[in-house]
Design an enzyme around this catalytic site. Structure first.
Site, PDB file in Angstrom:
ATOM      1  N   ASP A 214     -13.682 -83.661 -19.756  1.00 23.41           N
ATOM      2  CA  ASP A 214     -14.610 -84.050 -20.831  1.00 23.41           C
ATOM      3  C   ASP A 214     -16.026 -83.528 -20.591  1.00 23.41           C
ATOM      4  O   ASP A 214     -16.871 -83.654 -21.482  1.00 23.41           O
ATOM      5  CB  ASP A 214     -14.700 -85.583 -20.948  1.00 23.41           C
ATOM      6  CG  ASP A 214     -15.452 -86.189 -19.781  1.00 23.41           C
ATOM      7  OD1 ASP A 214     -15.110 -85.852 -18.624  1.00 23.41           O
ATOM      8  OD2 ASP A 214     -16.383 -86.984 -20.003  1.00 23.41           O
TER       9      ASP A 214
ATOM     10  N   ASN B  19     -14.948 -93.835  -6.626  1.00 18.54           N
ATOM     11  CA  ASN B  19     -14.336 -95.109  -7.029  1.00 18.54           C
ATOM     12  C   ASN B  19     -13.007 -94.893  -7.763  1.00 18.54           C
ATOM     13  O   ASN B  19     -12.474 -95.827  -8.372  1.00 18.54           O
ATOM     14  CB  ASN B  19     -15.295 -95.874  -7.949  1.00 18.54           C
ATOM     15  CG  ASN B  19     -16.578 -96.266  -7.230  1.00 18.54           C
ATOM     16  OD1 ASN B  19     -16.544 -96.988  -6.246  1.00 18.54           O
ATOM     17  ND2 ASN B  19     -17.711 -95.780  -7.705  1.00 18.54           N
TER      18      ASN B  19
ATOM     19  N   ASP C  91     -13.240 -90.048 -15.369  1.00 17.23           N
ATOM     20  CA  ASP C  91     -14.223 -90.622 -16.299  1.00 17.23           C
ATOM     21  C   ASP C  91     -14.330 -89.749 -17.549  1.00 17.23           C
ATOM     22  O   ASP C  91     -14.664 -88.566 -17.465  1.00 17.23           O
ATOM     23  CB  ASP C  91     -15.606 -90.697 -15.624  1.00 17.23           C
ATOM     24  CG  ASP C  91     -15.641 -91.767 -14.541  1.00 17.23           C
ATOM     25  OD1 ASP C  91     -14.807 -92.674 -14.587  1.00 17.23           O
ATOM     26  OD2 ASP C  91     -16.513 -91.677 -13.659  1.00 17.23           O
TER      27      ASP C  91
ATOM     28  N   ASP D 178      -9.149 -85.142 -15.137  1.00 17.17           N
ATOM     29  CA  ASP D 178     -10.413 -85.742 -14.742  1.00 17.17           C
ATOM     30  C   ASP D 178     -10.261 -87.255 -15.006  1.00 17.17           C
ATOM     31  O   ASP D 178      -9.339 -87.665 -15.731  1.00 17.17           O
ATOM     32  CB  ASP D 178     -11.508 -85.131 -15.619  1.00 17.17           C
ATOM     33  CG  ASP D 178     -12.836 -85.814 -15.451  1.00 17.17           C
ATOM     34  OD1 ASP D 178     -13.292 -85.938 -14.314  1.00 17.17           O
ATOM     35  OD2 ASP D 178     -13.418 -86.229 -16.473  1.00 17.17           O
TER      36      ASP D 178
END
Ligand code: B16
Ligand code: MG
Length: 218
Positions: free
Chosen positions: A170, A118, A11, A9
């Site tokens: 996370d 992004n 972020d 992942d």
């Protein structure tokens, strides 16, 4: 178990941009007169931009037309980019760069599995784009985590089967997504806040591939 691939992942695993998302959503929520807390931000981790906006609108009891929603998402992203654009190589979370390099040296395939549109820009800023064999992000998927689409696409791009891949996540929505796809999951963060992962690590600092594997055979 012999693992062929790892899916990261973005972020909260490679870089901590959750604070930027919070500032940006908070600004937009204020403009809309909707209260937005850190708890709300926690719930939106791993959740796509459009689903995050829908959550805020629901919270405020607001019903808007599709064109206005698009404008609001653009505005949130502009707020977000003002902060995220300043991401630098030193912002990679501790230990993750070393682990990515070790995996490459050991010929373990590496993919990104992120909800963010992004993601490529952020990886460029971190100077980590070349560390990945495949990138799957918010621009490629139609279903947000907890749907497993992002991880299934990532595994397919690597030519690996889900049980042969470890997903690092996370967010609870991401752990649920990975499990729904039949992946092994290592949670990254606070064990008391994440359920369903094989095990949870606080971060990658000082963790080699052998340490990660030991967690599967304690
Ligand atoms: P963007 P991840 C997720 O990234 C973030 O956790 C989530 O807070 C954000 O809303 C989502 O990306 C979409 O991001 O607005 O940049 O497209 O954790 O899946 O890497
Ligand atoms: Mg995340």
């Amino acid at each position: 178990m012999v693992f062929q691939a790892c899916i990261f992942d973005l972020d909260g695993v490679i870089v901590d941009t959750a604070a930027h998302h919070f500032v940006a959503w908070n600004r937009l929520a204020e403009e809309l007169g909707v209260p937005f807390s850190h708890e709300d931000n926690e719930r939106l981790k791993g959740v796509s931009r459009v689903d995050s906006l829908e959550y805020i609108l629901r919270k405020g009891g607001l019903i808007l037309d599709p064109a206005t929603k698009l404008k609001l998402m653009d505005r949130k992203n502009t707020h977000y980019l003002q902060l995220a654009d300043q991401t630098q190589p030193k912002d990679a979370l501790p230990g993750v760069r070393d682990l990515l390099h070790e995996l490459r040296a050991k010929r373990i395939k590496i993919a990104l599995g992120s909800s963010s549109k992004n993601a490529t820009m952020i990886l460029e800023r971190l100077e980590l784009l070349d560390a990945f064999d495949a990138l799957v992000d918010g621009n490629h998927i139609t279903l947000s985590k907890p749907d497993p689409e992002v991880f299934l696409m990532a595994a397919k791009s690597l030519g690996a089967n889900p049980p042969e891949c470890i997903v690092f996540e996370d967010a609870q929505s991401g752990i649920d997504a990975a499990r729904a796809g039949g992946f092994e999951v290592v949670g990254v963060g606070n064990a008391s806040e994440l359920s369903g992962a094989r095990y949870v690590i606080p971060g990658f600092e000082g963790r080699t591939w052998d340490h990660i594997l030991e967690g599967f055979n304690p």
